[in-house]
Design an enzyme around this catalytic site. Structure first.
Site, PDB file in Angstrom:
ATOM      1  N   HIS A  88       0.807  -1.221   0.000  1.00  0.00           N
ATOM      2  CA  HIS A  88       0.000   0.000   0.000  1.00  0.00           C
ATOM      3  C   HIS A  88       0.839   1.268   0.000  1.00  0.00           C
ATOM      4  O   HIS A  88       1.960   1.301   0.509  1.00  0.00           O
ATOM      5  CB  HIS A  88      -1.053   0.004   1.108  1.00  0.00           C
ATOM      6  CG  HIS A  88      -0.522  -0.082   2.503  1.00  0.00           C
ATOM      7  ND1 HIS A  88      -0.200   1.021   3.241  1.00  0.00           N
ATOM      8  CD2 HIS A  88      -0.297  -1.149   3.302  1.00  0.00           C
ATOM      9  CE1 HIS A  88       0.212   0.642   4.442  1.00  0.00           C
ATOM     10  NE2 HIS A  88       0.170  -0.657   4.514  1.00  0.00           N
ATOM     11  N   ASP A  90      -0.270   4.369   1.079  1.00  0.00           N
ATOM     12  CA  ASP A  90      -0.492   5.317   2.179  1.00  0.00           C
ATOM     13  C   ASP A  90       0.232   4.896   3.455  1.00  0.00           C
ATOM     14  O   ASP A  90       0.610   3.744   3.625  1.00  0.00           O
ATOM     15  CB  ASP A  90      -1.999   5.495   2.448  1.00  0.00           C
ATOM     16  CG  ASP A  90      -2.693   4.195   2.840  1.00  0.00           C
ATOM     17  OD1 ASP A  90      -2.266   3.113   2.383  1.00  0.00           O
ATOM     18  OD2 ASP A  90      -3.659   4.264   3.620  1.00  0.00           O
ATOM     19  N   ASP A 121       6.214  -0.185   6.780  1.00  0.00           N
ATOM     20  CA  ASP A 121       4.766  -0.276   6.532  1.00  0.00           C
ATOM     21  C   ASP A 121       4.338   0.858   5.621  1.00  0.00           C
ATOM     22  O   ASP A 121       4.002   1.924   6.117  1.00  0.00           O
ATOM     23  CB  ASP A 121       4.036  -0.245   7.876  1.00  0.00           C
ATOM     24  CG  ASP A 121       2.536  -0.384   7.740  1.00  0.00           C
ATOM     25  OD1 ASP A 121       2.073  -0.829   6.681  1.00  0.00           O
ATOM     26  OD2 ASP A 121       1.816  -0.032   8.695  1.00  0.00           O
ATOM     27  N   GLU A 155      -5.320   1.905   2.532  1.00  0.00           N
ATOM     28  CA  GLU A 155      -5.308   0.686   3.354  1.00  0.00           C
ATOM     29  C   GLU A 155      -5.470   1.041   4.823  1.00  0.00           C
ATOM     30  O   GLU A 155      -6.212   0.393   5.546  1.00  0.00           O
ATOM     31  CB  GLU A 155      -3.991  -0.074   3.133  1.00  0.00           C
ATOM     32  CG  GLU A 155      -3.988  -1.490   3.708  1.00  0.00           C
ATOM     33  CD  GLU A 155      -3.583  -1.591   5.162  1.00  0.00           C
ATOM     34  OE1 GLU A 155      -3.836  -2.634   5.773  1.00  0.00           O
ATOM     35  OE2 GLU A 155      -3.025  -0.611   5.712  1.00  0.00           O
ATOM     36  N   GLU A 156      -4.768   2.078   5.242  1.00  0.00           N
ATOM     37  CA  GLU A 156      -4.709   2.401   6.673  1.00  0.00           C
ATOM     38  C   GLU A 156      -6.034   2.913   7.229  1.00  0.00           C
ATOM     39  O   GLU A 156      -6.212   3.000   8.443  1.00  0.00           O
ATOM     40  CB  GLU A 156      -3.589   3.419   6.942  1.00  0.00           C
ATOM     41  CG  GLU A 156      -2.184   2.897   6.632  1.00  0.00           C
ATOM     42  CD  GLU A 156      -1.701   1.803   7.575  1.00  0.00           C
ATOM     43  OE1 GLU A 156      -2.487   1.355   8.436  1.00  0.00           O
ATOM     44  OE2 GLU A 156      -0.538   1.379   7.425  1.00  0.00           O
ATOM     45  N   ASP A 181       0.433 -10.297   0.335  1.00  0.00           N
ATOM     46  CA  ASP A 181       0.348  -8.925   0.849  1.00  0.00           C
ATOM     47  C   ASP A 181       1.297  -8.773   2.037  1.00  0.00           C
ATOM     48  O   ASP A 181       1.969  -9.725   2.442  1.00  0.00           O
ATOM     49  CB  ASP A 181      -1.111  -8.631   1.262  1.00  0.00           C
ATOM     50  CG  ASP A 181      -1.392  -7.141   1.451  1.00  0.00           C
ATOM     51  OD1 ASP A 181      -0.528  -6.298   1.105  1.00  0.00           O
ATOM     52  OD2 ASP A 181      -2.491  -6.803   1.948  1.00  0.00           O
ATOM     53  N   HIS A 425       3.400   2.021  12.953  1.00  0.00           N
ATOM     54  CA  HIS A 425       2.295   2.874  13.443  1.00  0.00           C
ATOM     55  C   HIS A 425       2.715   3.672  14.680  1.00  0.00           C
ATOM     56  O   HIS A 425       1.887   4.313  15.309  1.00  0.00           O
ATOM     57  CB  HIS A 425       1.022   2.065  13.765  1.00  0.00           C
ATOM     58  CG  HIS A 425       0.321   1.563  12.538  1.00  0.00           C
ATOM     59  ND1 HIS A 425      -1.030   1.369  12.480  1.00  0.00           N
ATOM     60  CD2 HIS A 425       0.791   1.225  11.321  1.00  0.00           C
ATOM     61  CE1 HIS A 425      -1.372   0.915  11.277  1.00  0.00           C
ATOM     62  NE2 HIS A 425      -0.270   0.827  10.560  1.00  0.00           N
TER      63      HIS A 425
HETATM   64 ZN   LIG Z   1       0.485  -1.697   6.276  1.00  0.00          ZN
END
Ligand SMILES: [Zn+2]
Length: 455
Positions: A88, A90, A121, A155-156, A181, A425
């Site tokens: 992803h 984003d 990520d 995605e987030e 993924d 995150h």
């Molecule tokens: Zn991710």
């Protein structure tokens, strides 16, 4: 085809790293509130990606999905058994008060690592896949099967992009042999008593579901309270939920993980893991008692997250609510989990409303050539790692792809320490320079090896 000199240079590790860093510096930040998303950053990312990977953009057919998600089609020798590689675009926002050691969108290199939001990520994977494809194209490589790249832009925030990409593939009658993924890693310090890093491949995801509990009453002035008002009943319900947890249950992929880990475990642990299937009840109790993280492996969890009563100090609530966020383990369903909550609350005056329903993902097979291909490629590039299936706690866009393929796997081919996994995150997200380059080699070999793995 003309091989441009600019793209030949991406074969060079230093050049590949520079392109990766340039893409990390574009803050493609997702927000749940649509208006807060800076669309120009996503446009900038798309055009920078095209500049960084000219051969990829020349040979692969690009379909835009919704506004900023990309679906790229690389035609193979045969249209049979197509493969989807996902990542992803984003990233999650940066908490300004978090103590980042280096600027989160600087992509600076310190101590052999690239630092910044998205390194793990998930731009590490996205740019890793693109670098692998670009390198193969410079050699004139044609994949054996069709390869689709699916890069989501929301995605987030669980945006509509991944379901839209699935719809597009359905429209084209693409039935992926397997889908890969993010998720999993070459995880160091993954399990106490197991020295070797684990190459964990996610074969299922827990489902995320939220149930709102609501109690109603007359409300009124707080100087004349009556017993059993809405807040008291909600509080009692919360305490009952805490006391009546879901029963523990070791799912099959976790048992399989223990079996594969056993030969690498410390002596006292080895027999326990090796006989996990036989010792299931004892093991379930041990994991439940071992803390929040191990406990989440063996049961559906419930967390009461938001509580609401009256808006004023001197007003009795006429309605009180509590949101219960559930992470549903494979084997349970939204319906069975809702029934459990209703039974645990044991109060007919409290209404339940499922606000968000997410079922756990079906389990992808491990006794299967596609899983074997991923494991063998892990062993080839990371020879100290133990490839193993596991159940993911977090959600990824790939859960939507279970609609079109029975084999959905989640694996990020980078070595990650415990601290690195915790930085996702959070703050101080970083990836080792050589670890990223190893990941690029992993994707390259995976694509090359597609040819070796005919049934
Ligand atoms: Zn991710």
């Amino acid at each position: 085809m003309i091989v441009r000199t600019t793209s030949v240079r991406v074969v060079d590790d230093d050049e590949a790293l520079e392109r990766f860093r340039a893409l990390l510096r574009i803050p493609t930040v997702s927000h749940a509130v649509e208006e807060r998303i800076d669309a120009s950053r996503f446009d900038e990312f798309t055009s920078s990606l095209a500049e960084a990977f000219p051969l990829l953009h020349e040979h692969l057919e690009l379909h835009r999905v919704l506004d900023h998600s990309l679906l790229l089609h690389w035609r193979g020798r045969t249209g049979e058994r197509p493969v989807v590689l996902m990542a992803h675009i984003d990233v999650v926002p940066v908490d300004e008060s978090a103590p980042w050691q280096h600027p989160p969108f600087g992509a600076e290199i310190h101590d052999g690592s690239i630092w910044g939001r998205g390194t793990l990520d998930d731009k590490g994977s996205l740019v890793g896949i693109c670098t692998a494809v670009e390198r193969l194209l410079t050699q004139g490589f044609v994949p054996d099967h069709d390869v689709w790249l699916s890069f989501g832009a929301r995605e987030e925030v669980s945006g509509p992009d991944a379901p839209a990409a699935v719809e597009e593939l359905q429209r084209r009658e693409v039935e992926p042999w397997f889908v890969l993924d993010e998720g999993g890693a070459i995880a160091h310090e993954a399990f106490p008593g197991v020295e070797a890093p684990l190459g964990v491949i996610g074969v299922s995801e827990k489902g995320t579901t939220t149930i709102e509990l609501r109690a109603q009453g007359r409300g009124g002035h707080s100087s004349m309270p009556a017993p059993g008002g809405p807040t008291a009943r909600i509080a009692r319900a919360v305490v009952r939920l805490e006391k009546r947890q879901f029963a523990p249950r070791l799912p099959e992929p976790t048992l399989e993980m223990f079996a594969r880990m056993a030969p690498h475990a410390s002596l006292p642990l080895r027999p326990l893991l090796a006989n996990a299937r036989r010792l299931k009840p004892a093991l379930e109790r041990v994991l439940l008692a071992a803390g929040a993280e191990p406990a989440s492996l063996v049961r559906t969890t419930m967390a009461v997250t938001t509580l609401q009563g009256s808006p004023a100090h001197n007003v009795i609530a006429s309605s009180a609510t509590a949101a219960v966020n559930l992470r549903i383990l494979v084997g349970d369903t939204v319906a069975s989990a809702t029934a459990h909550v209703r039974k645990a609350v044991a109060d007919d005056s409290i209404s339940l409303r499922v606000v968000d329903a997410g079922e756990p993902s079906p389990v992808s097979p491990t006794d299967d050539p596609a899983f074997e291909l991923l494991s063998a490629t892990i062993s080839e590039i990371f020879d100290d790692a133990v490839p193993t299936p596991y159940v993911m706690m977090a959600a990824t866009d790939s859960r939507f792809f279970t609609e079109i393929s029975p084999r959905v796997y989640r694996f990020t081919p980078f070595r990650m320490s415990k601290a690195q996994r915790e930085s996702i995150h959070s703050y101080d997200e970083h990836i080792g320079v050589t670890d990223w380059l190893d990941g690029v080699r992993w994707y390259t070999r995976l694509i090359e090896r597609l040819a070796d793995d005919r049934d």
